[in-house]
Write a protein that holds these residues in place. Structure first.
Motif, PDB file in Angstrom:
ATOM      1  N   HIS A   1     -12.515   8.552   3.380  1.00  0.00           N
ATOM      2  CA  HIS A   1     -12.759   7.458   2.444  1.00  0.00           C
ATOM      3  C   HIS A   1     -11.469   7.066   1.715  1.00  0.00           C
ATOM      4  O   HIS A   1     -11.215   5.876   1.469  1.00  0.00           O
ATOM      5  N   ARG A   2     -10.661   8.046   1.357  1.00  0.00           N
ATOM      6  CA  ARG A   2      -9.403   7.732   0.665  1.00  0.00           C
ATOM      7  C   ARG A   2      -8.452   6.965   1.578  1.00  0.00           C
ATOM      8  O   ARG A   2      -7.759   6.043   1.131  1.00  0.00           O
ATOM      9  N   LEU A   3      -8.415   7.332   2.837  1.00  0.00           N
ATOM     10  CA  LEU A   3      -7.557   6.613   3.776  1.00  0.00           C
ATOM     11  C   LEU A   3      -8.019   5.170   3.941  1.00  0.00           C
ATOM     12  O   LEU A   3      -7.191   4.256   4.085  1.00  0.00           O
ATOM     13  N   ARG A   4      -9.319   4.939   3.933  1.00  0.00           N
ATOM     14  CA  ARG A   4      -9.813   3.556   4.033  1.00  0.00           C
ATOM     15  C   ARG A   4      -9.388   2.739   2.814  1.00  0.00           C
ATOM     16  O   ARG A   4      -9.072   1.552   2.929  1.00  0.00           O
ATOM     17  N   LEU A   5      -9.367   3.363   1.658  1.00  0.00           N
ATOM     18  CA  LEU A   5      -8.882   2.665   0.467  1.00  0.00           C
ATOM     19  C   LEU A   5      -7.409   2.290   0.606  1.00  0.00           C
ATOM     20  O   LEU A   5      -6.948   1.309   0.021  1.00  0.00           O
ATOM     21  N   LEU A   6      -6.673   3.086   1.371  1.00  0.00           N
ATOM     22  CA  LEU A   6      -5.246   2.827   1.589  1.00  0.00           C
ATOM     23  C   LEU A   6      -5.000   1.943   2.817  1.00  0.00           C
ATOM     24  O   LEU A   6      -3.862   1.802   3.245  1.00  0.00           O
ATOM     25  N   ASP A   7      -6.082   1.375   3.367  1.00  0.00           N
ATOM     26  CA  ASP A   7      -5.962   0.521   4.565  1.00  0.00           C
ATOM     27  C   ASP A   7      -5.375   1.297   5.739  1.00  0.00           C
ATOM     28  O   ASP A   7      -4.557   0.769   6.504  1.00  0.00           O
ATOM     29  N   ILE A   8      -5.790   2.561   5.866  1.00  0.00           N
ATOM     30  CA  ILE A   8      -5.418   3.393   7.012  1.00  0.00           C
ATOM     31  C   ILE A   8      -6.722   3.763   7.713  1.00  0.00           C
ATOM     32  O   ILE A   8      -7.288   4.841   7.487  1.00  0.00           O
ATOM     33  N   PRO A   9      -7.255   2.888   8.548  1.00  0.00           N
ATOM     34  CA  PRO A   9      -8.592   3.084   9.124  1.00  0.00           C
ATOM     35  C   PRO A   9      -8.617   4.051  10.298  1.00  0.00           C
ATOM     36  O   PRO A   9      -8.981   3.692  11.416  1.00  0.00           O
TER      37      PRO A   9
ATOM     38  N   ALA B   1       0.873   4.697  11.767  1.00  0.00           N
ATOM     39  CA  ALA B   1       2.050   5.303  11.135  1.00  0.00           C
ATOM     40  C   ALA B   1       2.722   4.316  10.191  1.00  0.00           C
ATOM     41  O   ALA B   1       3.242   4.696   9.137  1.00  0.00           O
ATOM     42  N   VAL B   2       2.712   3.044  10.564  1.00  0.00           N
ATOM     43  CA  VAL B   2       3.283   2.021   9.683  1.00  0.00           C
ATOM     44  C   VAL B   2       2.439   1.885   8.425  1.00  0.00           C
ATOM     45  O   VAL B   2       2.958   1.728   7.318  1.00  0.00           O
ATOM     46  N   ARG B   3       1.102   1.943   8.590  1.00  0.00           N
ATOM     47  CA  ARG B   3       0.216   1.863   7.427  1.00  0.00           C
ATOM     48  C   ARG B   3       0.494   3.013   6.455  1.00  0.00           C
ATOM     49  O   ARG B   3       0.419   2.846   5.236  1.00  0.00           O
ATOM     50  N   VAL B   4       0.784   4.193   7.012  1.00  0.00           N
ATOM     51  CA  VAL B   4       1.080   5.349   6.160  1.00  0.00           C
ATOM     52  C   VAL B   4       2.354   5.094   5.362  1.00  0.00           C
ATOM     53  O   VAL B   4       2.422   5.371   4.160  1.00  0.00           O
ATOM     54  N   VAL B   5       3.361   4.538   6.034  1.00  0.00           N
ATOM     55  CA  VAL B   5       4.614   4.236   5.338  1.00  0.00           C
ATOM     56  C   VAL B   5       4.377   3.199   4.241  1.00  0.00           C
ATOM     57  O   VAL B   5       4.879   3.327   3.119  1.00  0.00           O
ATOM     58  N   GLU B   6       3.593   2.170   4.552  1.00  0.00           N
ATOM     59  CA  GLU B   6       3.271   1.154   3.548  1.00  0.00           C
ATOM     60  C   GLU B   6       2.552   1.774   2.356  1.00  0.00           C
ATOM     61  O   GLU B   6       2.864   1.478   1.195  1.00  0.00           O
ATOM     62  N   ALA B   7       1.584   2.634   2.637  1.00  0.00           N
ATOM     63  CA  ALA B   7       0.788   3.239   1.568  1.00  0.00           C
ATOM     64  C   ALA B   7       1.617   4.188   0.717  1.00  0.00           C
ATOM     65  O   ALA B   7       1.253   4.467  -0.435  1.00  0.00           O
ATOM     66  N   SER B   8       2.715   4.687   1.248  1.00  0.00           N
ATOM     67  CA  SER B   8       3.550   5.625   0.493  1.00  0.00           C
ATOM     68  C   SER B   8       4.154   4.975  -0.747  1.00  0.00           C
ATOM     69  O   SER B   8       4.627   5.675  -1.647  1.00  0.00           O
ATOM     70  N   LEU B   9       4.143   3.642  -0.804  1.00  0.00           N
ATOM     71  CA  LEU B   9       4.628   2.959  -1.999  1.00  0.00           C
ATOM     72  C   LEU B   9       3.754   3.249  -3.210  1.00  0.00           C
ATOM     73  O   LEU B   9       4.187   3.099  -4.355  1.00  0.00           O
ATOM     74  N   PHE B  10       2.492   3.688  -2.963  1.00  0.00           N
ATOM     75  CA  PHE B  10       1.556   3.947  -4.056  1.00  0.00           C
ATOM     76  C   PHE B  10       1.564   5.407  -4.507  1.00  0.00           C
ATOM     77  O   PHE B  10       1.020   5.714  -5.576  1.00  0.00           O
ATOM     78  N   GLY B  11       2.138   6.316  -3.707  1.00  0.00           N
ATOM     79  CA  GLY B  11       2.147   7.718  -4.103  1.00  0.00           C
ATOM     80  C   GLY B  11       2.589   8.608  -2.970  1.00  0.00           C
ATOM     81  O   GLY B  11       2.649   8.186  -1.802  1.00  0.00           O
ATOM     82  N   ASN B  12       2.881   9.858  -3.308  1.00  0.00           N
ATOM     83  CA  ASN B  12       3.396  10.815  -2.328  1.00  0.00           C
ATOM     84  C   ASN B  12       2.319  11.683  -1.694  1.00  0.00           C
ATOM     85  O   ASN B  12       2.598  12.417  -0.748  1.00  0.00           O
ATOM     86  N   THR B  13       1.096  11.632  -2.233  1.00  0.00           N
ATOM     87  CA  THR B  13      -0.023  12.349  -1.630  1.00  0.00           C
ATOM     88  C   THR B  13      -1.153  11.361  -1.394  1.00  0.00           C
ATOM     89  O   THR B  13      -1.199  10.278  -2.001  1.00  0.00           O
ATOM     90  N   VAL B  14      -2.075  11.737  -0.532  1.00  0.00           N
ATOM     91  CA  VAL B  14      -3.205  10.851  -0.248  1.00  0.00           C
ATOM     92  C   VAL B  14      -3.994  10.579  -1.515  1.00  0.00           C
ATOM     93  O   VAL B  14      -4.387   9.437  -1.799  1.00  0.00           O
TER      94      VAL B  14
END
Length: 748
Positions: free
Chosen positions: A406-414, A442-455
């Motif tokens: 669920h947290r990954l979906r919030l980060l647009d990592i489906p 993997a690109v989505r993960v890099v994009e989401a890293s702008l919001f924090g260092n952990t899920v």
């Protein structure tokens, strides 16, 4: 004489991802014994090249290069074990030779100022020309398919002698007829020539260059350095980073939209691993696959498949059977002429499945490392195959898995997709997910890293940011629901404050209707997740009271499209009230539905739907249903309005209405009263009311039609043995059969 003047340069023009090309490259390098290997690829990733020799590195893999400031601007450089570039890289690393990438750096190409910069979702392979040189050469050789021509000429070739000379000659001839290169392609080739000159200046004497065949002529014939320097002067720059990521065979294929891909990477991998017995072992693999699917595939079938493939190759003038011959032979022998199993062969074998592996030492953003650690601890390894995961939230491990997905979906990592919306699930302790890892995530993960260092921190920050930006109440309540599912306690309080503030200012009933179901679900699901739901319930109750007051007025003066939208909102609201299981709340909801049923200004569809929901609540007696049905379906009511009312009433489970005798009698009378012209005009509307019923349900309705009496008294059923008016039945049966989609003889 300078060292640069005495250096020799050998350009090996290849096709990306070809086992024959890869084999030829290895043979050429063994013969040339270079002291430096230059490969068409991103110099931004040079520091990562030694990791390609790591024992844990298992192709297919890809280099990911992305803009640090705009991670969505990214490109991939995929490698399979049979990629010529990968084999050239392995050759150099095994011998501790110097190896470099020489393409135009991505720091110039990923800059927003660069007109030729790739789109965020770009997937690139170096050296892909806009034209199709293979197609042109294939047509000149009498082939219709460039892939097939190259496969026969190069990829199945066992003797590499003279291959690169022939490829260079063919590409030189093709380029003579081409016009000017695009500025982007011209800069790429200028940078590759500059890199070759730099290798000479660095004192290397035997220089091997592995590049796309299209570029080979431009690198063999060096141009003046000042011309290349002029092309490369003043290019924009962006801060970029690079890493290795796992890749999949299906992402090497044409169907992925990947321009330099190959149609059958699984077949090419087979050619690389089994070059001597490719035909026999491939037929055996097909047989094993079919057996695993419960289909017959004997050893005798395998032998016949091989014989037929070789015969087809001889008839087609080929030196050996290729994929096309094996495909045709398998279709005839192993598949018995049925193309359906062949589709499975294409997906599982020709394209291939599986996900590559990269070592843990690969540099990555902190978020990617945290995600990898969670995947390992929760025993949820990423896989390229689509797999269903059943979760029981009463178990700690499954609950943590659900929380991660669920947290990954919030980060647009489906990575995971729910098989069923939890709102529609009857069991709140179970979730079903379909998992499939796409390399581009993997690109989505890099994009989401702008919001924090952990899920957890990234998902929390993402929710808080979206809540501050939200202007609609239903957006906020959906966000609250997602935060509860993700168990983001730090974000839930923030979202609740925004919901409270916006809900007190909102008087738009449709928006309140959209928001309430999510709040109801949050209350119910929050209890499952052991989250305090008191504040949420207080907000939901406030919305509920305003909805009850404003709903009757929101259901009048609606056109048909708006009425259907409001009907869907009523259904969702009804389900939400049931979810909260509140006795007093249910009573109030039933009273409001009753107001809609008896208010003539309400659209007919909504009056029928409200009556249907009242029946579901058990608040409508059969006698009352009969009275309302006769009134709504009377000849005095316009047929369009009556048809809309009927659609609202009957849409849903057929079982609920199947034994309501007075309803069927009213429907019978209404249909009999319609003129032929009116019936034909409104038939589509009536049929729509019955469109969602299954064949079995419609057949049961047909049986009910047989029992219709001509004049039910006061809603009481007459005996089934009573004499029927044959003439009247004869008129009604064809009409109802047309509506229900049941043949006349099935109900006669």
């Amino acid at each position: 004489m300078s060292a640069e003047a005495g250096a020799s340069v050998h350009v090996l023009g290849v096709r990306h991802h070809g086992p024959g090309s890869a084999r030829s490259v290895r043979a050429a390098l063994e013969r040339l014994q270079p002291d430096v290997v230059l490969i068409e690829g991103p110099p931004d990733a040079d520091a990562l090249l030694p990791l390609a020799a790591h024992a844990e590195m298992k192709p297919p893999v890809a280099l990911l290069v992305y803009s640090v400031d705009h991670p969505a601007r990214a490109v991939f450089y995929p490698f399979a074990v049979f990629s010529p570039e990968w084999q050239a890289l392995q050759y150099a690393l095994e011998r501790t030779l110097s190896v470099r990438f020489i393409d135009l750096p991505q720091m110039h190409r990923l800059s927003p100022e660069d007109e030729g910069a790739e789109k965020p979702e770009a997937v690139e392979q170096p050296g892909t020309p806009r034209a199709d040189p293979l197609g042109a050469l294939a047509r000149a050789a009498g082939y219709e398919d460039g892939e097939l021509w190259w496969d026969h000429l190069i990829e199945q070739r066992q003797n590499p002698e003279g291959v690169f000379e022939a490829v260079l000659e063919a590409m030189s001839a093709l380029r003579e007829g081409e016009g000017e290169l695009s500025p982007h392609e011209a800069r790429r080739e200028a940078h590759m020539r500059r890199s070759i000159r730099q290798a000479k200046k660095d004192g290397f004497q035997r220089i091997a260059v592995v590049c796309g065949a299209w570029h080979a002529p431009a690198l063999v014939q060096q141009r003046p350095a000042k011309e290349d320097d002029a092309l490369l002067r003043g290019l924009p720059k962006a801060k970029v980073a690079a890493t290795w990521i796992p890749w999949t065979y299906d992402r090497l294929g044409w169907r992925s939209g990947y321009g330099a891909g190959v149609e059958s990477p699984g077949w090419y991998a087979h050619l690389w691993l089994s070059p001597q017995r490719a035909v026999t072992s491939w037929a055996a693999r097909i047989a094993h696959l079919l057996r695993d699917e419960g289909l017959d595939a004997s050893s005798a079938n395998v032998i016949e498949t091989v014989r037929l493939a070789e015969t087809l190759a001889a008839l087609r003038g080929l030196s050996s059977a290729g994929l096309a011959e094996l495909r045709d032979a398998a279709l005839a022998v192993l598949c018995g002429g049925d193309a359906t199993p062949l589709a499975l062969v294409h997906e599982k074998l020709e394209v291939g499945t599986g996900l590559g592996v990269v070592p843990s030492e690969v540099p990555s953003v902190p978020l990617a490392r945290d995600l990898a650690a969670l995947q390992k601890s929760l025993r949820l390894p990423p896989s390229a195959e689509s797999k269903v995961q059943e979760l029981d939230l009463r178990k700690d491990m499954d609950r943590e898995r659900s929380r991660l997905l669920h947290r990954l979906r919030l980060l647009d990592i489906p990575w995971g997709t729910p098989e069923e919306d939890p709102r529609n699930s009857t069991g709140t302790f179970r979730e079903t997910w379909r998992l499939k890892w796409d390399p581009e995530l993997a690109v989505r993960v890099v994009e989401a890293s702008l919001f924090g260092n952990t899920v957890e921190s990234a998902a929390t920050s993402r929710v808080v940011t979206r809540a501050a930006e939200a202007t609609e109440l239903d957006t906020l309540t959906a966000l609250l629901d997602a935060a509860l599912l993700s168990e983001l306690s730090a974000a839930i309080d923030t979202v609740l404050r925004h919901v409270q503030a916006l809900s007190t200012r909102s008087a738009d009933v449709p928006k309140l209707l959209n928001a309430f179901p999510a709040l109801a679900h949050a209350v119910r699901y929050g209890s499952v997740r052991e989250t305090p739901t008191g504040p949420i319930l207080a907000i939901a109750d406030g919305l509920f009271e305003r909805i009850l007051i404003g709903l009757p007025g929101a259901c009048v003066s609606l056109d048909d499209e708006a009425a259907h939208q409001r009907r869907d909102q009523l259904r969702a609201m009804h389900a939400a009230v049931a979810l909260l299981e509140g006795g007093e709340r249910t009573e109030e909801w039933a009273e409001t539905l009753g107001q809609l049923v008896h208010r003539d200004a309400v659209h007919g569809l909504l009056r029928g739907a409200a009556l249907r929901l009242g029946v579901e609540l058990g608040r409508v007696r059969d006698e009352e249903l009969g009275t309302l049905s006769r009134r709504a379906l009377s000849p005095a009511v316009p047929p369009a309005e009556a048809a809309a009312w009927l659609e609202g009433l009957v849409s849903g489970s057929a079982l609920l209405m199947l034994h309501r005798q007075d309803l069927w009698a009213a429907l019978d009378g209404w249909l009999a009263s319609l003129t032929r012209e009116s019936f034909v005009e409104h038939l589509p509307l009536v049929r729509r009311a019955f469109a969602d019923f299954s064949t079995a349900e419609r057949r049961a309705m047909g049986e009910r039609v047989k029992q219709l009496s001509s004049a039910p008294a006061g809603g009481r059923e007459q005996a089934a043995t009573e004499e029927l008016d044959a003439e009247r039945v004869a008129r009604v049966l064809p009409v109802l059969s047309t509506i229900l989609g049941v043949r006349i003889h099935e109900v006669a």
